[in-house]
Write a protein that holds these residues in place. Structure first.
Motif, PDB file in Angstrom:
ATOM      1  N   CYS A 129      14.556   3.446  13.996  1.00 12.94           N
ATOM      2  CA  CYS A 129      14.729   2.864  12.671  1.00 12.94           C
ATOM      3  C   CYS A 129      14.134   3.774  11.604  1.00 12.94           C
ATOM      4  N   LEU A 130      14.615   3.622  10.393  1.00 19.32           N
ATOM      5  CA  LEU A 130      14.190   4.494   9.296  1.00 19.32           C
ATOM      6  C   LEU A 130      12.701   4.359   8.987  1.00 19.32           C
ATOM      7  N   ALA A 131      12.126   3.191   9.258  1.00 22.81           N
ATOM      8  CA  ALA A 131      10.693   3.010   8.995  1.00 22.81           C
ATOM      9  C   ALA A 131       9.849   3.941   9.851  1.00 22.81           C
ATOM     10  N   SER A 132      10.386   4.385  10.983  1.00 23.66           N
ATOM     11  CA  SER A 132       9.634   5.296  11.854  1.00 23.66           C
ATOM     12  C   SER A 132       9.446   6.658  11.215  1.00 23.66           C
ATOM     13  N   ARG A 133      10.177   6.931  10.132  1.00 22.46           N
ATOM     14  CA  ARG A 133      10.038   8.214   9.424  1.00 22.46           C
ATOM     15  C   ARG A 133       8.889   8.179   8.411  1.00 22.46           C
ATOM     16  N   ILE A 134       8.338   7.007   8.170  1.00 20.61           N
ATOM     17  CA  ILE A 134       7.283   6.867   7.158  1.00 20.61           C
ATOM     18  C   ILE A 134       5.917   6.962   7.829  1.00 20.61           C
ATOM     19  N   ARG A 139       2.835   2.667   2.891  1.00 17.50           N
ATOM     20  CA  ARG A 139       3.610   1.432   2.760  1.00 17.50           C
ATOM     21  C   ARG A 139       5.112   1.670   2.935  1.00 17.50           C
ATOM     22  N   VAL A 140       5.752   0.775   3.669  1.00 17.97           N
ATOM     23  CA  VAL A 140       7.207   0.812   3.841  1.00 17.97           C
ATOM     24  C   VAL A 140       7.848   0.128   2.629  1.00 17.97           C
ATOM     25  N   THR A 141       8.685   0.856   1.903  1.00 14.07           N
ATOM     26  CA  THR A 141       9.344   0.305   0.720  1.00 14.07           C
ATOM     27  C   THR A 141      10.848   0.515   0.813  1.00 14.07           C
ATOM     28  N   PRO A 142      11.635  -0.377   0.209  1.00 17.26           N
ATOM     29  CA  PRO A 142      13.083  -0.176   0.192  1.00 17.26           C
ATOM     30  C   PRO A 142      13.477   1.150  -0.443  1.00 17.26           C
ATOM     31  N   ARG A 143      12.733   1.585  -1.471  1.00 15.44           N
ATOM     32  CA  ARG A 143      13.061   2.860  -2.121  1.00 15.44           C
ATOM     33  C   ARG A 143      12.952   4.015  -1.146  1.00 15.44           C
ATOM     34  N   ASP A 144      11.838   4.114  -0.429  1.00 13.70           N
ATOM     35  CA  ASP A 144      11.667   5.229   0.502  1.00 13.70           C
ATOM     36  C   ASP A 144      12.677   5.172   1.638  1.00 13.70           C
ATOM     37  N   LEU A 145      12.984   3.973   2.118  1.00 11.69           N
ATOM     38  CA  LEU A 145      13.984   3.838   3.180  1.00 11.69           C
ATOM     39  C   LEU A 145      15.353   4.300   2.697  1.00 11.69           C
ATOM     40  N   LYS A 146      15.672   3.992   1.458  1.00 12.03           N
ATOM     41  CA  LYS A 146      16.959   4.415   0.902  1.00 12.03           C
ATOM     42  C   LYS A 146      17.015   5.927   0.753  1.00 12.03           C
ATOM     43  N   ILE A 147      15.916   6.522   0.278  1.00 10.91           N
ATOM     44  CA  ILE A 147      15.871   7.978   0.147  1.00 10.91           C
ATOM     45  C   ILE A 147      16.096   8.633   1.507  1.00 10.91           C
ATOM     46  N   ILE A 148      15.367   8.156   2.516  1.00 10.78           N
ATOM     47  CA  ILE A 148      15.489   8.710   3.861  1.00 10.78           C
ATOM     48  C   ILE A 148      16.920   8.604   4.370  1.00 10.78           C
ATOM     49  N   ASP A 149      17.519   7.442   4.207  1.00  8.59           N
ATOM     50  CA  ASP A 149      18.893   7.214   4.685  1.00  8.59           C
ATOM     51  C   ASP A 149      19.883   8.146   3.999  1.00  8.59           C
ATOM     52  N   ARG A 150      19.780   8.254   2.679  1.00  9.71           N
ATOM     53  CA  ARG A 150      20.750   9.069   1.925  1.00  9.71           C
ATOM     54  C   ARG A 150      20.571  10.561   2.195  1.00  9.71           C
ATOM     55  N   ARG A 168       8.805  10.712   5.460  1.00  8.76           N
ATOM     56  CA  ARG A 168       8.091  10.429   4.205  1.00  8.76           C
ATOM     57  C   ARG A 168       6.602  10.487   4.521  1.00  8.76           C
ATOM     58  N   ARG A 169       5.971  11.510   4.036  1.00 10.21           N
ATOM     59  CA  ARG A 169       4.542  11.673   4.241  1.00 10.21           C
ATOM     60  C   ARG A 169       3.812  11.542   2.911  1.00 10.21           C
ATOM     61  N   ARG A 170       2.492  11.470   2.981  1.00  9.06           N
ATOM     62  CA  ARG A 170       1.709  11.375   1.747  1.00  9.06           C
ATOM     63  C   ARG A 170       1.919  12.592   0.860  1.00  9.06           C
ATOM     64  N   THR A 171       2.242  13.709   1.477  1.00  2.91           N
ATOM     65  CA  THR A 171       2.464  14.939   0.725  1.00  2.91           C
ATOM     66  C   THR A 171       3.871  15.034   0.137  1.00  2.91           C
ATOM     67  N   GLY A 172       4.761  14.128   0.514  1.00  8.42           N
ATOM     68  CA  GLY A 172       6.138  14.155   0.020  1.00  8.42           C
ATOM     69  C   GLY A 172       7.138  13.995   1.147  1.00  8.42           C
ATOM     70  N   GLY A 206      13.507   9.613  -5.796  1.00  7.18           N
ATOM     71  CA  GLY A 206      12.476  10.482  -5.236  1.00  7.18           C
ATOM     72  C   GLY A 206      12.218  11.747  -6.026  1.00  7.18           C
ATOM     73  N   SER A 207      12.471  11.709  -7.317  1.00  3.03           N
ATOM     74  CA  SER A 207      12.355  12.933  -8.124  1.00  3.03           C
ATOM     75  C   SER A 207      10.929  13.481  -8.196  1.00  3.03           C
ATOM     76  N   GLY A 208       9.934  12.650  -7.952  1.00  2.00           N
ATOM     77  CA  GLY A 208       8.559  13.132  -8.022  1.00  2.00           C
ATOM     78  C   GLY A 208       8.002  13.616  -6.703  1.00  2.00           C
ATOM     79  N   LEU A 209       8.811  13.619  -5.658  1.00  3.88           N
ATOM     80  CA  LEU A 209       8.341  13.964  -4.319  1.00  3.88           C
ATOM     81  C   LEU A 209       8.633  15.423  -3.984  1.00  3.88           C
TER      82      LEU A 209
END
Length: 225
Positions: A129-134, A139-150, A168-172, A206-209
């Motif tokens: 699942c996409l949450a395994s990438r975080i 925190r697991v957020t819909p925004r980060d999951l969407k970024i990962i998927d796209r 998705r790591r703390r560093t970006g 994710g423009s700030g990452l």
């Protein structure tokens, strides 16, 4: 037999589409459910046992559909050697694991699928699942999951069905691809992939990452205490 599939921000959109096509083509009953894990603060906090909370929510949602039957999951014997807190949730909800009971590993299941004419299923790459990438604790957020998927979707459209993870790591964002492929990529090709990933990350919030590429390392976002 009834198929069940959880529709969630943590499940890639193409995976849901594939399940729907599979059921339609074979005239199989399919229940699409929302496991509602995103409403569970224990899940979204992303602890080391996040999968326990995910599966607990899933099995609670499935229970009303099988009041007189049994919930079966796709766990296989290869999974038993990993840290799998979701298996604890399965035990608590009397979930059965037919592949484990039959002593089947991943390779056995792929061979079985081929013998049944399900070659398209047999060749699917592993897709947690996409949450395994975080990264654990982030925190697991819909925004980060969407970024990962796209981002993963865009890169797979370019590279094909290769091993690929957008972490998705703390560093970006860190995009990991098959080590052999990563070693063979030219600077020009890497620049093209970076531009493509950057475009889809920015377009989905994710423009700030920061964004970088590395060779794939299994489970690298999971930080086990």
């Amino acid at each position: 037999m009834t198929l069940c599939h959880a529709v969630s921000p943590a499940v890639p959109a193409h995976a849901t589409d594939r399940v729907k096509r599979f059921a339609d083509e074979r005239d199989l009953p399919l229940h699409l459910i929302d496991a509602e894990e995103m409403q569970d603060p224990d899940y979204t906090a992303n602890p080391v046992n996040r999968c326990y909370f995910c599966k607990s929510n899933l099995y609670r949602r499935l229970a009303p559909l099988v009041s007189e039957g049994t919930i079966c999951a796709g766990t296989n014997v290869d999974d038993l050697g990993d840290y799998r807190p979701g298996l604890t949730a399965a035990d608590e909800h009397d979930v059965r694991h037919p592949f484990v009971e039959a002593g089947l590993a991943k390779a056995d299941i792929r061979n079985l699928a081929r013998s049944m004419g399900l070659g398209d299923v047999a060749e699917l790459p592993a897709a947690p699942c996409l949450a395994s990438r975080i990264e654990t604790g982030l925190r697991v957020t819909p925004r980060d999951l969407k970024i990962i998927d796209r981002v993963e979707g865009a890169l797979r459209d370019c590279l094909g069905p290769v091993t690929l993870r957008c972490r998705r790591r703390r560093t970006g964002l860190v995009i990991e691809i098959d080590p052999e492929l990563f070693a063979a990529i030219t600077k020009s090709e890497l620049a093209t992939l970076t531009s493509l990933a950057r475009h889809h990350a920015d377009a989905n919030g994710g423009s700030g990452l920061s964004l970088s590429f590395e060779a794939y390392s299994r489970g690298s976002a999971f930080l086990h205490a």
